[in-house]
Write a protein that holds these residues in place. Structure first.
Motif, short mmCIF file in Angstrom:
data_model
loop_
_atom_site.label_atom_id
_atom_site.label_comp_id
_atom_site.label_asym_id
_atom_site.label_seq_id
_atom_site.Cartn_x
_atom_site.Cartn_y
_atom_site.Cartn_z
N LEU A 6 -10.28 6.24 -8.61
CA LEU A 6 -9.13 5.68 -8.87
C LEU A 6 -9.20 4.79 -10.32
O LEU A 6 -7.94 4.88 -11.04
N THR A 9 1.01 -1.19 0.01
CA THR A 9 0.20 -0.04 0.08
C THR A 9 0.91 1.33 0.07
O THR A 9 2.02 1.00 0.37
N ASN A 30 -4.63 -0.61 -2.08
CA ASN A 30 -5.02 0.52 -1.60
C ASN A 30 -6.47 0.84 -0.95
O ASN A 30 -6.58 1.39 0.05
N LEU A 66 -4.68 9.16 -4.73
CA LEU A 66 -5.50 8.99 -3.87
C LEU A 66 -6.33 10.41 -3.28
O LEU A 66 -7.62 10.46 -3.39
N THR A 67 -5.42 11.30 -2.92
CA THR A 67 -5.71 12.48 -2.64
C THR A 67 -6.66 13.28 -3.66
O THR A 67 -7.55 14.00 -3.22
N ARG A 80 0.15 8.48 -3.35
CA ARG A 80 -0.84 9.53 -2.20
C ARG A 80 -1.31 10.67 -3.17
O ARG A 80 -2.39 11.03 -2.66
N LEU A 94 -7.72 1.36 2.72
CA LEU A 94 -8.57 2.38 3.38
C LEU A 94 -9.84 1.63 3.85
O LEU A 94 -10.51 2.31 4.70
N PHE A 125 -10.08 12.17 -2.93
CA PHE A 125 -10.38 12.37 -1.74
C PHE A 125 -10.82 13.58 -1.06
O PHE A 125 -11.83 13.78 -0.31
#
Length: 432
Positions: free
Chosen positions: A233, A85, A251, A101-102, A98, A255, A105
């Motif tokens: 994603l 991950t 990932n 993902l951000t 990251r 989460l 998110f």
């Protein structure tokens, strides 16, 4: 007879209800070498320094005894092993994952995702507390009798599970299946169970099984994507190339586990602490301090954090001198966040729960490049949950103190938190 080290005592389940006196003993020697060659760091400034030190790796593959074959062997004839991950990698691999993902998110690329969930958070919390009505007399035939509620099973667990399912686009009805898989991941990460290679094998197997769950979930969608985080994603939303499919699975599994395991503990630890400090609970039940809930949650993150320490994958890429001790290259390192947040050399009167602290910097969400990814969601979840519990529960009191605790020493929280109440007030704060 060899004396049991303080760290091994901390890992012992018999000390789960109150590890803090042991942390105080541990801090007398800020950096301790254990028999297995690992190092335990327990003081605030040293933990912060290591969290920001690029010589401390989060990638298991850098450990001298890392068993690459264990990843495949763990799966056997089952699902293929997943890649690490994003929190188990170092820059630049970590940074790219990251960012992806951000992007899906929160701020700055998806600034409304968390804010737009606020009505849902209120609705789920309100529904959960409404469910207390009719239990053991409240709203039933014997209206004078007290109600007994398990804050964990009846509230603190269902709430964040429902939230993370909506965020990821996971069916809530799948909860029994993914909870069993999540439990396996948490158990496999427990440093008090088995040798490193065996834990590594069990963790790889548990994660592979979660990956298989997500594979089946995505296959059932037949390519139809929604506006959830998982769909984003897979679409590759953002300026960079899409995240590889296997990394999406890995990932997403992280989460799903982290998105409810830690928040369950934070809410439960929070309610337990408020019941032990009724004057703060009473203040929170009123509407005359609008900034109290955020301050309560920040103090909880310092005083009773859901994540007690970081271990398993922290290791040194070079010799690191810290607090007069040289940690050799290739050494596993455990950072005891909960101990650092109660370090009296940094926090005045650290064993006192005080949401009115003028200065409250803590390690409840870690720090450095691996600062908790889910913090922007965990904060409002806990603020809303504790505020509504304080407003609506009539005369809540503990049935047993201390309550029974979960086995995990790192993800620390009560297994059950039984309380009695005299009733449930109507909602005071309708969803926005």
């Amino acid at each position: 007879m060899t004396q049991t080290s303080i760290w091994k005592q901390i890992l012992d389940p018999s000390h789960r209800a109150d590890p803090y006196p042991l942390y105080a003993e541990l801090r007398k020697t800020p950096v301790v070498r254990e028999e297995d060659g690992s190092y335990v760091v327990s003081t605030y400034r040293e933990i912060v320094a290591l969290l920001h030190d690029p010589r401390l790796s989060s990638d298991l593959r850098n450990l001298p005894d890392y068993d690459a074959d264990a990843q495949e062997q763990a799966s056997g004839e089952g699902p293929a092993a997943l890649p690490p991950t994003f929190i188990e990698t170092d820059p630049p691999e970590h940074d790219r994952a990251r960012r992806l993902l951000t992007w899906n998110f929160g701020p700055p690329h998806a600034p409304s995702r968390i804010d737009s969930m606020t009505p849902d958070l209120f609705e789920i919390v309100t529904s959960g507390i409404d469910g207390f009505v009719g239990k053991d007399g409240v709203g039933g035939k014997d209206r004078s009798g007290p109600t007994r509620v398990d804050i964990v099973e009846d509230f603190a667990y269902p709430f964040p599970v429902t939230v993370i399912c909506r965020l990821l686009g996971v069916p809530r009805d799948d909860e029994p299946r993914f909870q069993a898989l999540s439990d396996a991941v948490v158990k496999a990460s427990d440093p008090s169970t088995g040798v490193v290679t065996e834990r590594q094998r069990r963790r790889a197997k548990a994660r592979a099984d979660l990956g298989q769950y997500f594979t089946e979930l995505l296959d059932a969608r037949h390519g139809r994507l929604g506006d959830d985080l998982l769909s984003g994603l897979l679409r590759g939303d953002g300026p960079e190339a899409p995240m590889p499919y296997e990394q999406v699975l890995s990932n997403a599994a992280l989460l799903l586990v982290a998105g409810h395991e830690t928040t369950v503990n934070l809410i439960t630890n929070g309610m337990l602490t408020l019941l032990r400090h009724p004057q703060v609970l009473d203040r929170l039940s009123r509407d005359d301090e609008p900034d109290l809930a955020p301050r309560v949650v920040e103090e909880l993150l310092r005083y009773e954090p859901p994540v007690q320490f970081l271990s398993n994958n922290r290791n040194t890429l070079d010799d690191i001198e810290i607090a007069g001790t040289t940690i050799p290259k290739g050494s596993p390192v455990t950072l005891v966040l909960a101990s650092g947040s109660r370090d009296p050399d940094f926090v005045p009167d650290p064993d006192r729960f005080d949401p009115d602290r003028e200065y409250n910097e803590h390690l409840g969400f870690g720090g450095g490049i691996h600062y908790c990814f889910g913090a922007p969601l965990a904060r409002p979840e806990t603020q809303i949950a504790l505020t509504e519990l304080a407003h609506r529960l009539k005369n809540p009191r503990l049935v047993a103190d201390p309550p029974p605790y979960r086995a995990s020493p790192s993800l620390r929280g009560p297994r059950h938190l039984l309380i009695e109440i005299d009733g449930v007030n109507p909602p005071q704060h309708p969803p926005p």
